[in-house]
Design a protein around this motif. Structure first.
Motif, PDB file in Angstrom:
ATOM      1  N   ARG A 145       0.827  -1.376  -0.003  1.00 52.32           N
ATOM      2  CA  ARG A 145       0.036  -0.107   0.023  1.00 52.32           C
ATOM      3  C   ARG A 145       0.866   1.528  -0.098  1.00 52.32           C
ATOM      4  N   GLU A 146       1.914   1.139   0.811  1.00 52.91           N
ATOM      5  CA  GLU A 146       2.630   2.521   0.902  1.00 52.91           C
ATOM      6  C   GLU A 146       4.086   2.413   0.331  1.00 52.91           C
ATOM      7  N   GLY A 147       4.824   1.266   0.393  1.00 48.62           N
ATOM      8  CA  GLY A 147       6.264   1.131  -0.001  1.00 48.62           C
ATOM      9  C   GLY A 147       6.131   1.144  -1.647  1.00 48.62           C
ATOM     10  N   LEU A 148       5.220   0.490  -1.988  1.00 50.28           N
ATOM     11  CA  LEU A 148       5.097   0.366  -3.647  1.00 50.28           C
ATOM     12  C   LEU A 148       4.271   1.315  -4.193  1.00 50.28           C
ATOM     13  N   ALA A 149       3.771   2.266  -3.442  1.00 47.73           N
ATOM     14  CA  ALA A 149       2.798   3.305  -4.136  1.00 47.73           C
ATOM     15  C   ALA A 149       2.906   3.961  -5.522  1.00 47.73           C
ATOM     16  N   ALA A 150       4.472   3.987  -5.835  1.00 46.95           N
ATOM     17  CA  ALA A 150       4.896   4.502  -6.967  1.00 46.95           C
ATOM     18  C   ALA A 150       4.709   3.664  -8.272  1.00 46.95           C
ATOM     19  N   ASN A 151       4.370   2.297  -8.012  1.00 40.98           N
ATOM     20  CA  ASN A 151       4.577   1.492  -8.996  1.00 40.98           C
ATOM     21  C   ASN A 151       2.920   1.045  -9.235  1.00 40.98           C
ATOM     22  N   CYS A 152       2.740   0.865 -10.443  1.00 42.65           N
ATOM     23  CA  CYS A 152       1.600  -0.329 -10.953  1.00 42.65           C
ATOM     24  C   CYS A 152       2.100  -1.460 -10.786  1.00 42.65           C
ATOM     25  N   VAL A 153       1.305  -2.357  -9.928  1.00 38.77           N
ATOM     26  CA  VAL A 153       1.739  -3.674  -9.574  1.00 38.77           C
ATOM     27  C   VAL A 153       0.932  -4.704 -10.469  1.00 38.77           C
ATOM     28  N   THR A 154       1.277  -5.667 -11.147  1.00 37.96           N
ATOM     29  CA  THR A 154       0.780  -6.360 -12.123  1.00 37.96           C
ATOM     30  C   THR A 154       0.591  -8.007 -11.705  1.00 37.96           C
ATOM     31  N   GLU A 155       1.207  -8.031 -10.407  1.00 36.84           N
ATOM     32  CA  GLU A 155       1.041  -9.424 -10.120  1.00 36.84           C
ATOM     33  C   GLU A 155       1.398  -9.627  -8.482  1.00 36.84           C
ATOM     34  N   VAL A 156       0.741 -10.509  -7.758  1.00 36.59           N
ATOM     35  CA  VAL A 156       1.151 -10.756  -6.527  1.00 36.59           C
ATOM     36  C   VAL A 156       1.001 -12.272  -6.358  1.00 36.59           C
ATOM     37  N   PHE A 216      -3.974  -4.170  -6.528  1.00 39.37           N
ATOM     38  CA  PHE A 216      -4.693  -3.506  -7.789  1.00 39.37           C
ATOM     39  C   PHE A 216      -5.799  -2.564  -7.605  1.00 39.37           C
ATOM     40  N   GLY A 217      -5.940  -1.779  -6.101  1.00 37.87           N
ATOM     41  CA  GLY A 217      -6.910  -0.885  -5.958  1.00 37.87           C
ATOM     42  C   GLY A 217      -8.325  -1.179  -6.401  1.00 37.87           C
ATOM     43  N   CYS A 218      -8.731  -2.627  -6.659  1.00 43.39           N
ATOM     44  CA  CYS A 218     -10.141  -3.110  -6.948  1.00 43.39           C
ATOM     45  C   CYS A 218     -11.109  -3.461  -5.500  1.00 43.39           C
ATOM     46  N   ILE A 253      -2.276 -16.757  -6.142  1.00 45.02           N
ATOM     47  CA  ILE A 253      -2.004 -16.145  -7.341  1.00 45.02           C
ATOM     48  C   ILE A 253      -2.774 -15.121  -7.775  1.00 45.02           C
ATOM     49  N   ALA A 254      -2.393 -13.818  -7.695  1.00 44.44           N
ATOM     50  CA  ALA A 254      -3.341 -12.709  -8.549  1.00 44.44           C
ATOM     51  C   ALA A 254      -2.441 -12.143  -9.590  1.00 44.44           C
ATOM     52  N   ARG A 255      -3.183 -12.046 -10.835  1.00 45.98           N
ATOM     53  CA  ARG A 255      -2.701 -11.326 -11.829  1.00 45.98           C
ATOM     54  C   ARG A 255      -3.439 -10.441 -12.392  1.00 45.98           C
TER      55      ARG A 255
END
Length: 430
Positions: A145-156, A216-218, A253-255
């Protein structure tokens, strides 16, 4: 120093007791880091007489946890009761609606009602914090939520259940079957008396639904998670996996792609060279893929009194410092409703184990069933001969789509020479 943060704890089981110990042992440390003291002013538990190793004589005791949530002398309610409905849900909704912050380790509640609870928190200007709900002491929620806030995350993806990881690790290291190792895990306290939520993948699915929303903000969508457990994994499968250069892990897995968001929990074979393949025992691991940071891996203990209590208190520290974040990284009204990518759209390689009658022509029948669905074999293993008797046959495929693989499985199941249900494990090459 400002006024103390007044804490009410609903549920004093393993994690609740751990929270009390952290707050007591590190009272001065936490006060120094936040500029205010943290004081437990109210508690609710089933058994009042139990010795929890901490002096609770100054705290108000409530038989009714919902009444604790309404206590005007409580600033933040820590909900550690568990369950997606009933008292736990009522405690959280009561606290939030009365302008009290909520800290919870309740992944089931968040997976089902997370979006609505986040909305209620925002309406009342308070925090809904849940670092402890996913991966225990690993700071993965804040990391995403915070450490990767500058990124568009595509997979977890990751190992989200320590019980299953322990069982699969022990099966690999000892050669024992699933049932024997499960019984041992129960004796050691790594598995519940009723282990269904763990070994059937439900616990990991709750956590994955939360991670997906944060990444993903969903909107949280537990119903969209495809869930399979590890009951069908045998020592033979684990042995073959090693021979083929893989290890078996229960993965979440979430993509995200142009086709929507896929969410899957199931056993998977991962190459032994993959970092996640080396995460063994009760440890958890979460891997996130961002467009600027590329790959980030979080590893640590995913359960237990100490790690989970650590995460709960970390959320309390944020609240004491006045840091109130949107629960899932964006305002609840901006959580997207995205298309859930159906499981049959998954594309990748597969491991398949068949128990067949050892007679001429069987392999040709198997190959034909796969060919008819455009499934191409990559490797094939058969050990020894036993004419007229059952023998295992193992194969792996080139990349294909899930729908074709499932049709091929149905065809194989109808073959007279196949003596039991085919065993399929997806291959994930991270």
């Amino acid at each position: 120093m400002t006024a103390p943060l007044r804490i009410g704890i609903a549920g004093l089981g393993t994690v609740g007791g751990g929270v009390l110990k952290v707050l007591e042992r590190h009272a001065e440390l936490l006060a120094g880091r936040t500029g205010r003291r943290m004081v437990v002013t109210a508690v609710s538990a089933r058994t009042r007489s139990r010795d929890r190793g901490v002096d609770l004589s100054a705290a108000r005791w409530y038989e009714d946890a919902v009444a604790l949530a309404a206590d005007p002398d409580v600033d933040v309610v820590v909900e550690l009761i568990g369950g997606s409905e009933g008292v736990a849900r009522e405690v959280c909704e009561t606290a939030l609606s009365r302008g009290k912050h909520v800290v919870t380790a309740n992944k089931a509640l968040l997976a089902i009602h997370g979006t609505g609870l986040a909305r209620l928190a925002e309406e009342n200007g308070v925090a809904l914090s849940f670092e402890a709900a996913v991966a225990g002491g690993i700071p993965v929620i804040k990391g995403l939520r915070e450490g990767l806030a500058a990124n568009c995350v595509t997979e977890v993806h990751g190992i989200l259940n320590g019980t299953c990881n322990y069982i699969l690790t022990e099966m690999r290291e000892t050669g024992r079957e699933f049932g024997d190792v499960l019984a041992e895990a129960q004796k050691l306290g790594y598995a519940e008396a009723d282990p269904s939520f763990d070994i059937d993948g439900v616990d990991a699915a709750h956590k994955l639904a939360i991670l997906t929303s944060v990444a993903f903000g969903c909107a949280v969508d537990f119903d969209a998670v495809h869930i399979e457990g590890i009951r069908h994994i045998s020592a033979l499968d684990i042995e073959y996996a090693s021979e083929l250069g893989f290890r078996i892990k229960l993965l979440g897995i979430a993509r995200r792609s142009d086709g929507g968001v896929e969410q899957r929990v199931h056993p998977a074979m991962v190459p032994v060279s993959s970092p996640i393949a080396t995460v063994d025992g009760v440890f958890n691991a979460v891997v996130a893929e961002g467009d600027f940071v590329e790959r980030v891996t979080f590893v640590g203990r995913g359960a237990g009194a100490g790690p989970t209590a650590s995460a709960v208190v970390a959320d309390l520290v944020d609240i004491a410092r006045g840091r109130v974040s949107h629960a899932f990284g964006v305002p609840s009204g901006r959580l997207e409703s995205v298309r859930a990518a159906p499981p049959e759209e998954r594309r990748g390689a597969y491991y398949l184990r068949l128990m067949v009658v050892d007679r001429p022509g069987v392999i040709a029948e198997v190959a034909a069933a796969l060919r008819d669905e455009n499934v191409s074999m990559e490797s094939f293993l058969q050990r020894g001969r036993a004419p007229g008797e059952a023998v295992p046959v193992v194969l792996t495929t080139h990349d294909t789509d899930e729908a074709s693989m499932q049709r091929a499985l149905a065809s194989l199941s109808r073959l007279e020479a196949i003596l039991e249900a085919p065993r399929l494990i997806r291959i994930e090459r991270f």
